[in-house]
Design a protein around this motif. Structure first.
Motif, PDB file in Angstrom:
ATOM      1  N   PRO A 141      60.505 -20.110  23.444  1.00  0.00           N
ATOM      2  CA  PRO A 141      61.141 -18.861  24.193  1.00  0.00           C
ATOM      3  C   PRO A 141      61.230 -17.702  23.002  1.00  0.00           C
ATOM      4  O   PRO A 141      61.320 -16.541  23.581  1.00  0.00           O
ATOM      5  N   VAL A 142      61.194 -18.400  21.790  1.00  0.00           N
ATOM      6  CA  VAL A 142      61.061 -17.002  20.825  1.00  0.00           C
ATOM      7  C   VAL A 142      60.064 -16.186  20.759  1.00  0.00           C
ATOM      8  O   VAL A 142      59.873 -15.179  20.165  1.00  0.00           O
ATOM      9  N   ILE A 143      58.811 -16.907  21.183  1.00  0.00           N
ATOM     10  CA  ILE A 143      57.676 -16.174  21.239  1.00  0.00           C
ATOM     11  C   ILE A 143      57.191 -15.657  22.797  1.00  0.00           C
ATOM     12  O   ILE A 143      57.003 -16.644  23.546  1.00  0.00           O
ATOM     13  N   GLY A 144      57.612 -14.555  22.748  1.00  0.00           N
ATOM     14  CA  GLY A 144      57.266 -13.958  24.220  1.00  0.00           C
ATOM     15  C   GLY A 144      57.244 -12.367  24.186  1.00  0.00           C
ATOM     16  O   GLY A 144      57.356 -11.728  23.401  1.00  0.00           O
ATOM     17  N   LEU A 145      56.863 -11.950  25.560  1.00  0.00           N
ATOM     18  CA  LEU A 145      56.870 -10.630  26.001  1.00  0.00           C
ATOM     19  C   LEU A 145      57.902 -10.155  26.499  1.00  0.00           C
ATOM     20  O   LEU A 145      58.419 -10.731  27.719  1.00  0.00           O
ATOM     21  N   TRP A 146      58.546  -8.938  25.940  1.00  0.00           N
ATOM     22  CA  TRP A 146      59.965  -8.548  26.671  1.00  0.00           C
ATOM     23  C   TRP A 146      59.780  -6.961  26.975  1.00  0.00           C
ATOM     24  O   TRP A 146      59.222  -6.194  26.386  1.00  0.00           O
ATOM     25  N   LYS A 147      60.334  -6.820  28.270  1.00  0.00           N
ATOM     26  CA  LYS A 147      60.517  -5.341  28.603  1.00  0.00           C
ATOM     27  C   LYS A 147      61.661  -4.651  28.036  1.00  0.00           C
ATOM     28  O   LYS A 147      62.773  -4.785  27.978  1.00  0.00           O
ATOM     29  N   VAL A 148      61.191  -3.441  27.556  1.00  0.00           N
ATOM     30  CA  VAL A 148      62.254  -2.702  26.883  1.00  0.00           C
ATOM     31  C   VAL A 148      63.375  -2.249  27.785  1.00  0.00           C
ATOM     32  O   VAL A 148      64.542  -1.849  27.248  1.00  0.00           O
ATOM     33  N   ALA A 149      62.868  -1.844  28.795  1.00  0.00           N
ATOM     34  CA  ALA A 149      63.997  -1.448  30.165  1.00  0.00           C
ATOM     35  C   ALA A 149      64.883  -2.259  30.209  1.00  0.00           C
ATOM     36  O   ALA A 149      66.126  -2.105  30.829  1.00  0.00           O
ATOM     37  N   LEU A 150      64.909  -3.790  29.726  1.00  0.00           N
ATOM     38  CA  LEU A 150      65.749  -4.629  29.770  1.00  0.00           C
ATOM     39  C   LEU A 150      66.925  -4.763  28.700  1.00  0.00           C
ATOM     40  O   LEU A 150      67.804  -5.615  28.752  1.00  0.00           O
ATOM     41  N   ARG A 151      66.859  -3.777  27.950  1.00  0.00           N
ATOM     42  CA  ARG A 151      67.610  -4.044  26.565  1.00  0.00           C
ATOM     43  C   ARG A 151      69.330  -3.931  26.978  1.00  0.00           C
ATOM     44  O   ARG A 151      70.013  -4.528  26.128  1.00  0.00           O
TER      45      ARG A 151
END
Length: 209
Positions: A141-151
C-alpha cells in the motif's frame, strides 16, 4: 494516463529510521556501487512529471540528487501516511494543475518501469479513487496512486483518528490493486536489513546479466 492527461508527481518516501540497519537513511545504502535512492530515481523519474523526496531532518544530505525535499507537514505523525500527506500538500500548493501523485518506498531499487501506467490504467478501468501495487500475493500500500483532492480527508484521519496504517485509510475508498509477477525479481523488494542488502546485491547482478 490520468483523466486530466498530466503525469503525476512522484514522491519517494524516505522517512524511515532504519532501526534494523542500525539507523541512518536506508535509501543511501549502496547496491551495485550506487545508493538505493539512485536506483529508485532512475526507474521512477521517466514515469512522472517530476520527483520530490519526503524526508525529515537536514535536507542537505540528499543534495547530490537534486530533488526537492519535502518534510512531513504534521508533527509527531511518523509513517508513510504522513509522507503521502506532505506530498499531497506540496503538490496542491506548488503544482495546482496536477491531480495525482504516485508514492514509492525509498528502499525499493527494482521498481517496475510500467508502475505508473498500470496503476493509472487500473484506476480508470475500475473507476477507482486510489490504486496500489501488489506482488506475490501481497499488497504494497505504500506504493500507490493518490488523488490530491483527498488530502484534507487524509489530514482529518491523521489528526482526528490517529490513523497510521495505509490500508485502514484506503479501505474507505474504491481501490484498484495491480499485481506484478515476483519472478525473476520481485519489483517491490525492499531492503530492510543488512541481510536484505546482500540479497539485493545478488538480485542486481542477476538483472544485469
Amino acid at each position: 494516463m490520468t483523466s486530466d492527461r498530466t503525469l503525476p508527481i512522484g514522491v519517494i518516501l524516505a522517512g524511515g529510521l532504519a532501526r534494523r540497519m542500525g539507523g541512518g537513511d536506508k535509501p543511501m545504502r549502496a547496491i551495485g556501487g550506487r545508493p538505493i535512492l539512485s536506483h529508485v530515481v532512475d526507474r521512477l523519474a521517466p514515469q512522472c512529471a517530476e520527483l520530490i523526496l519526503n524526508a525529515n531532518g537536514d535536507p542537505a544530505r540528499f543534495a547530490a540528487f537534486g530533488l526537492q525535499v519535502v518534510a512531513d507537514t504534521l508533527e509527531d505523525f511518523p509513517g508513510p501516511l504522513a509522507g503521502i500527506l506532505a506530498a499531497l500538500d506540496w503538490t496542491a500548493e506548488n503544482r495546482p494543475g496536477t491531480a495525482w501523485i504516485v508514492s514509492v518506498a525509498g528502499d525499493c531499487p527494482f521498481l517496475p518501469r510500467d508502475l505508473v501506467a498500470r496503476l493509472e490504467e487500473a484506476r480508470e478501468a475500475e473507476n477507482a479513487d486510489l490504486a496500489v501495487a501488489a506482488s506475490g500475493g501481497w499488497s504494497h500500500p505504500v506504493i500507490g496512486l493518490w488523488k490530491v483532492a483527498l488530502r484534507e480527508e487524509l489530514r482529518d484521519a491523521l489528526i482526528g483518528e490517529d490513523m497510521r496504517k495505509i490500508d485502514r485509510w484506503t479501505a474507505r475508498y474504491r481501490l484498484a490493486t495491480v499485481s506484478w509477477p515476483n519472478e525473476p525479481v520481485d519489483p517491490f523488494f525492499n531492503a530492510n536489513t543488512v541481510e536484505d542488502l546482500g540479497e539485493a546485491e545478488a538480485l542486481a547482478t542477476r538483472l544485469a546479466d
